[in-house]
Scaffold this motif. Structure first.
Motif, PDB file in Angstrom:
ATOM      1  N   PHE A  99       0.835  -1.190   0.000  1.00  0.00           N
ATOM      2  CA  PHE A  99       0.000   0.000   0.000  1.00  0.00           C
ATOM      3  C   PHE A  99       0.872   1.244   0.000  1.00  0.00           C
ATOM      4  N   CYS A 314      -6.479  -2.584  -7.718  1.00  0.00           N
ATOM      5  CA  CYS A 314      -6.184  -1.868  -6.490  1.00  0.00           C
ATOM      6  C   CYS A 314      -7.469  -1.373  -5.842  1.00  0.00           C
ATOM      7  N   LEU A 339       0.934   1.633 -10.964  1.00  0.00           N
ATOM      8  CA  LEU A 339       1.202   0.217 -10.685  1.00  0.00           C
ATOM      9  C   LEU A 339       1.883  -0.461 -11.868  1.00  0.00           C
ATOM     10  N   CYS A 365       2.503   2.254  -5.160  1.00  0.00           N
ATOM     11  CA  CYS A 365       1.290   2.705  -4.463  1.00  0.00           C
ATOM     12  C   CYS A 365       1.499   4.089  -3.852  1.00  0.00           C
ATOM     13  N   VAL A 389      -3.838   3.914  -1.334  1.00  0.00           N
ATOM     14  CA  VAL A 389      -3.921   3.022  -2.487  1.00  0.00           C
ATOM     15  C   VAL A 389      -3.364   1.653  -2.080  1.00  0.00           C
ATOM     16  N   ASN A 391      -2.552  -2.222  -3.296  1.00  0.00           N
ATOM     17  CA  ASN A 391      -2.319  -3.070  -4.469  1.00  0.00           C
ATOM     18  C   ASN A 391      -2.927  -4.454  -4.230  1.00  0.00           C
TER      19      ASN A 391
END
Length: 396
Positions: A99, A314, A339, A365, A389, A391
């Motif tokens: 993250f 995500c 990403l 991220c 965010v 992943n």
């Protein structure tokens, strides 16, 4: 003659004794060697090796030069290899996803947003607790002390509500989160002076304005196979799946038809003053705190449960400082570019620890969260902006 015979007999006896002694010593050495070999086999039988960052058991078979036990060794090796793969898959499934987060004050005088990340929240408990990772964004209004208290306490309440449950059904997730939000709301209202003092709040004690303080809360619990989102307010959770944005929460705005009906049924009004507001004051219909607007403003969250798939990219959690300026699809597109490594890194190198233990920070991220906050500011957001965010792409 007698002396000769006697001498021969003595020589023969000595020779027999020497042979017997040598045979005993040989047998003793062979016995000791066998015991030593068995001991060595036991000692090296089970060990650990770091295989791709996952601690795995490794069995080593001791074999003599004649190849004894090859059949047993091959059969056992197959069983061990199968167990090793299963163990690695199990560890990977419970590992916290990578993250990144960014939280900025923006053009506001005070910072009232808070972000909480607790990796493997229940993993340190006794084995019957469900394993999940906790992510949340809290957007305060009126002052910061309610949002700060939510950051410090809400995850502990969720943990308490789920304690002792080995398997959690959908309805149990919903009920546990609803009870947690209700307990959090009760604490910040009934113990407001203690909460304000602990936060070093700028509000005067006592003060009528302290009743006009609250916070949104969007919480995501990520398990190996599910994403459970609880939302109260106008922060938002959005899932990117195959590049497409899928909202996992719906903002609680006073003019949302069902929310408008609920407020009016409780005897309240929605007045339009620079947008729809409860009693002309609060621009959201659900929040933790805001005791002076009860029962029109409730702390009950809406809970969604989404099955994870291999196509998930995500999960984005953010305060309305982002969503007022950036659409769901644009946010997912920006995160996807980061990403995929198609954006030059903007965040400083290094990693940060997720609260709850472990290094789970991810550069891509972090770049995505920072780029989204900058995009909101470029589009003239006047609010605090906080973005997380996460992943969700499966490791290959």
């Amino acid at each position: 003659m007698e002396k000769t015979v006697s001498g021969d007999m003595m020589n023969n006896n000595s020779s027999s004794k020497r042979e017997a002694s040598a045979s005993c010593k040989k047998n003793a050495r062979a016995s000791r060697r066998q015991k030593l070999e068995l001991s060595r086999a036991r000692d090296v039988g089970v060990g650990e090796e770091d295989n791709g960052g996952v601690k795995c058991r490794k069995l080593q078979m001791f074999q003599d030069g004649k190849g004894k036990g090859k059949a047993e060794s091959g059969e056992l090796s197959q069983r061990v290899e199968q167990n090793l793969v299963e163990e690695k898959d199990s560890v990977r499934s419970e590992k916290c996803p990578n993250f990144g987060l960014s939280s900025i004050c923006g053009r506001r005088r005070d910072m009232e947003d808070f972000v909480a990340v607790h990796a493997s929240l229940c993993s340190k408990d006794i084995g019957d607790a469900p394993k999940f990772h906790y992510f949340a964004v809290y957007d305060g209004h009126g002052c910061s002390h309610v949002a700060k208290r939510c950051k410090e306490k809400l995850h502990e309440l969720v943990k308490e509500e789920l304690r002792g449950k080995e398997v959690v059904e959908s309805m149990e997730w919903k009920e546990a989160l609803e009870r947690s939000f209700a307990r959090m709301d009760e604490e910040v209202i009934t113990c407001k002076e203690a909460v304000m003092a602990a936060a070093g709040c700028r509000c005067l004690l006592p003060s009528p304005e302290s009743d006009a303080v609250g916070s949104t809360a969007v919480v995501a619990l990520v398990t190996p196979d599910k994403i459970i989102v609880a939302n109260c307010g106008d922060s938002r959770a959005v899932l990117a799946r195959k590049g497409k944005a899928i909202p996992l929460s719906v903002d609680h705005k006073p003019d949302r038809p069902d929310e408008l009906s609920r407020i009016q049924a409780a005897g309240g009004q929605v007045i339009y003053w620079e947008g729809a507001r409860v009693l002309g004051v609060l621009a959201m219909s659900r929040a933790i705190g805001d005791s002076y607007l009860k029962p029109y403003v409730t702390s009950e969250p809406e809970v969604t449960i989404t099955e994870r798939t291999g196509e998930d990219d995500c999960l984005i959690l953010a305060s309305d400082g982002l969503w007022d300026m950036v659409s769901n699809q644009t946010a997912c597109g920006v995160a996807g570019l980061c990403l995929d490594g198609k954006v030059v890194s903007m965040s400083p190198p290094g990693s940060v620890s997720g609260e709850g233990g472990g290094e789970y920070h991810d550069q891509a991220c972090a770049d995505a969260s920072l780029l989204l906050t900058k995009l909101a500011l470029v589009r003239r957001s006047s609010d605090n902006v906080s973005v997380v965010v996460i992943n969700l792409r499966k490791e290959t």
